[in-house]
Design a protein around this motif. Structure first.
Motif, PDB file in Angstrom:
ATOM      1  N   ASN A  30       0.835  -1.226  -0.030  1.00 53.31           N
ATOM      2  CA  ASN A  30       0.008   0.177  -0.009  1.00 53.31           C
ATOM      3  C   ASN A  30       1.056   1.236   0.065  1.00 53.31           C
ATOM      4  O   ASN A  30       0.430   2.231   0.108  1.00 53.31           O
ATOM      5  CB  ASN A  30      -0.799  -0.068   1.184  1.00 53.31           C
ATOM      6  CG  ASN A  30      -1.943  -0.994   0.998  1.00 53.31           C
ATOM      7  OD1 ASN A  30      -2.651  -1.079  -0.065  1.00 53.31           O
ATOM      8  ND2 ASN A  30      -2.511  -1.691   2.051  1.00 53.31           N
ATOM      9  N   HIS A  31       2.061   1.340  -0.206  1.00 54.97           N
ATOM     10  CA  HIS A  31       3.047   2.366  -0.345  1.00 54.97           C
ATOM     11  C   HIS A  31       2.384   3.192  -1.215  1.00 54.97           C
ATOM     12  O   HIS A  31       2.206   2.700  -2.403  1.00 54.97           O
ATOM     13  CB  HIS A  31       4.485   1.680  -0.546  1.00 54.97           C
ATOM     14  CG  HIS A  31       5.502   2.964  -0.380  1.00 54.97           C
ATOM     15  ND1 HIS A  31       5.563   3.747  -1.235  1.00 54.97           N
ATOM     16  CD2 HIS A  31       6.397   3.228   0.780  1.00 54.97           C
ATOM     17  CE1 HIS A  31       6.624   4.713  -0.796  1.00 54.97           C
ATOM     18  NE2 HIS A  31       6.980   4.419   0.389  1.00 54.97           N
ATOM     19  N   PRO A  32       2.546   4.467  -1.055  1.00 56.28           N
ATOM     20  CA  PRO A  32       2.113   5.292  -2.289  1.00 56.28           C
ATOM     21  C   PRO A  32       2.751   5.156  -3.509  1.00 56.28           C
ATOM     22  O   PRO A  32       2.338   5.283  -4.953  1.00 56.28           O
ATOM     23  CB  PRO A  32       2.199   6.773  -1.799  1.00 56.28           C
ATOM     24  CG  PRO A  32       2.374   6.646  -0.316  1.00 56.28           C
ATOM     25  CD  PRO A  32       2.924   5.058   0.015  1.00 56.28           C
ATOM     26  N   HIS A  33       4.277   4.807  -3.565  1.00 57.16           N
ATOM     27  CA  HIS A  33       5.081   4.746  -4.728  1.00 57.16           C
ATOM     28  C   HIS A  33       4.612   3.294  -5.453  1.00 57.16           C
ATOM     29  O   HIS A  33       4.476   3.458  -6.540  1.00 57.16           O
ATOM     30  CB  HIS A  33       6.417   4.515  -4.341  1.00 57.16           C
ATOM     31  CG  HIS A  33       6.913   6.151  -3.863  1.00 57.16           C
ATOM     32  ND1 HIS A  33       8.162   6.433  -3.276  1.00 57.16           N
ATOM     33  CD2 HIS A  33       6.387   7.322  -3.926  1.00 57.16           C
ATOM     34  CE1 HIS A  33       8.457   7.387  -2.817  1.00 57.16           C
ATOM     35  NE2 HIS A  33       7.365   8.243  -3.292  1.00 57.16           N
ATOM     36  N   GLU A  66       1.080  -8.607   2.813  1.00 54.02           N
ATOM     37  CA  GLU A  66       2.135  -8.715   1.479  1.00 54.02           C
ATOM     38  C   GLU A  66       2.641 -10.302   1.619  1.00 54.02           C
ATOM     39  O   GLU A  66       2.669 -10.853   0.483  1.00 54.02           O
ATOM     40  CB  GLU A  66       3.299  -7.808   1.737  1.00 54.02           C
ATOM     41  CG  GLU A  66       2.784  -6.319   1.557  1.00 54.02           C
ATOM     42  CD  GLU A  66       3.847  -5.610   2.184  1.00 54.02           C
ATOM     43  OE1 GLU A  66       3.666  -4.411   1.716  1.00 54.02           O
ATOM     44  OE2 GLU A  66       4.967  -5.875   2.713  1.00 54.02           O
ATOM     45  N   ALA A  67       2.833 -10.876   2.630  1.00 54.57           N
ATOM     46  CA  ALA A  67       3.275 -12.137   2.626  1.00 54.57           C
ATOM     47  C   ALA A  67       2.102 -13.166   1.876  1.00 54.57           C
ATOM     48  O   ALA A  67       2.473 -14.060   1.320  1.00 54.57           O
ATOM     49  CB  ALA A  67       3.649 -12.622   3.893  1.00 54.57           C
ATOM     50  N   ARG A  68       0.978 -12.951   2.382  1.00 55.73           N
ATOM     51  CA  ARG A  68      -0.052 -13.666   2.179  1.00 55.73           C
ATOM     52  C   ARG A  68      -0.457 -13.703   0.767  1.00 55.73           C
ATOM     53  O   ARG A  68      -0.597 -14.607  -0.016  1.00 55.73           O
ATOM     54  CB  ARG A  68      -1.496 -13.307   2.895  1.00 55.73           C
ATOM     55  CG  ARG A  68      -2.709 -14.111   2.781  1.00 55.73           C
ATOM     56  CD  ARG A  68      -3.799 -13.706   3.693  1.00 55.73           C
ATOM     57  NE  ARG A  68      -3.988 -12.251   3.977  1.00 55.73           N
ATOM     58  CZ  ARG A  68      -3.710 -11.689   5.072  1.00 55.73           C
ATOM     59  NH1 ARG A  68      -2.975 -12.267   6.068  1.00 55.73           N
ATOM     60  NH2 ARG A  68      -3.896 -10.383   5.239  1.00 55.73           N
ATOM     61  N   ALA A  69      -0.221 -12.338   0.115  1.00 54.89           N
ATOM     62  CA  ALA A  69      -0.488 -12.208  -1.339  1.00 54.89           C
ATOM     63  C   ALA A  69       0.715 -12.784  -2.102  1.00 54.89           C
ATOM     64  O   ALA A  69       0.212 -13.683  -3.143  1.00 54.89           O
ATOM     65  CB  ALA A  69      -0.543 -10.720  -1.742  1.00 54.89           C
TER      66      ALA A  69
END
Length: 170
Positions: A30-33, A66-69
């Protein structure tokens, strides 16, 4: 679709080619970049489906989402994923041997548990990601590293890599 067509053309002429695709942020970031890369540069997981393997540039340790994704992606596609971690100048900070072991364990364990390879990268256009010594004339600039700080950062990276190899070796 365009990358998939390119992969198909390559494979038709070079059936043994191995296609590696790279994504600039971890899945579900979800980082803006990361959002900007997905929107303006189409750097999203769907663009690497045609690859044989994926190199993932992680900005740090993956969080639970993020790990789950990543696990879901690997289960769906079967693609091996190489986790590479961004280097930071704070890796050059003086640390106790216990803290060095803990950091090495965290990065190595995550790559061994979630990935199929391990590495480092530096966004060299950003001053905060270097691990090499800065030139003497730049030593007073933000993010600059002395030779001693560089040695500490590289030693931590080496410890992470050694621990990763220990975890994945039979």
């Amino acid at each position: 679709d365009a990358l998939g067509m390119m992969a198909a053309l390559l494979r038709r002429h070079y059936p043994d080619v191995l296609i590696l695709a790279e994504l600039p942020y971890q899945f579900a970031s979800n980082h803006p970049h990361a959002k900007a890369y997905r929107i303006t540069h189409a750097a999203n997981p769907s663009c690497v489906r045609s690859a044989d393997m994926v190199l993932l540039r992680c900005t740090g340790l993956l969080n639970a989402a993020e790990a789950r994704a990543l696990r879901q992606w690997k289960a769906i596609t079967g693609q091996p994923v190489i986790l590479t971690y961004r280097t930071y100048t704070d890796w050059a900070a003086p640390r106790s041997p216990d803290e060095l072991r803990r950091l090495a364990e965290m990065y190595a364990r995550q790559a061994a548990d979630l990935g199929n390879g391990f590495g480092f990268y530096s966004w060299n256009e950003m001053v905060d990601t270097h691990v090499v010594p800065s030139p003497p004339e730049d030593q007073d600039k933000p993010g600059a590293l002395t030779p001693e700080q560089s040695r500490r950062a590289v030693a931590l990276m080496a410890a992470m890599a050694r621990r990763y190899l220990e975890l994945v070796s039979p």
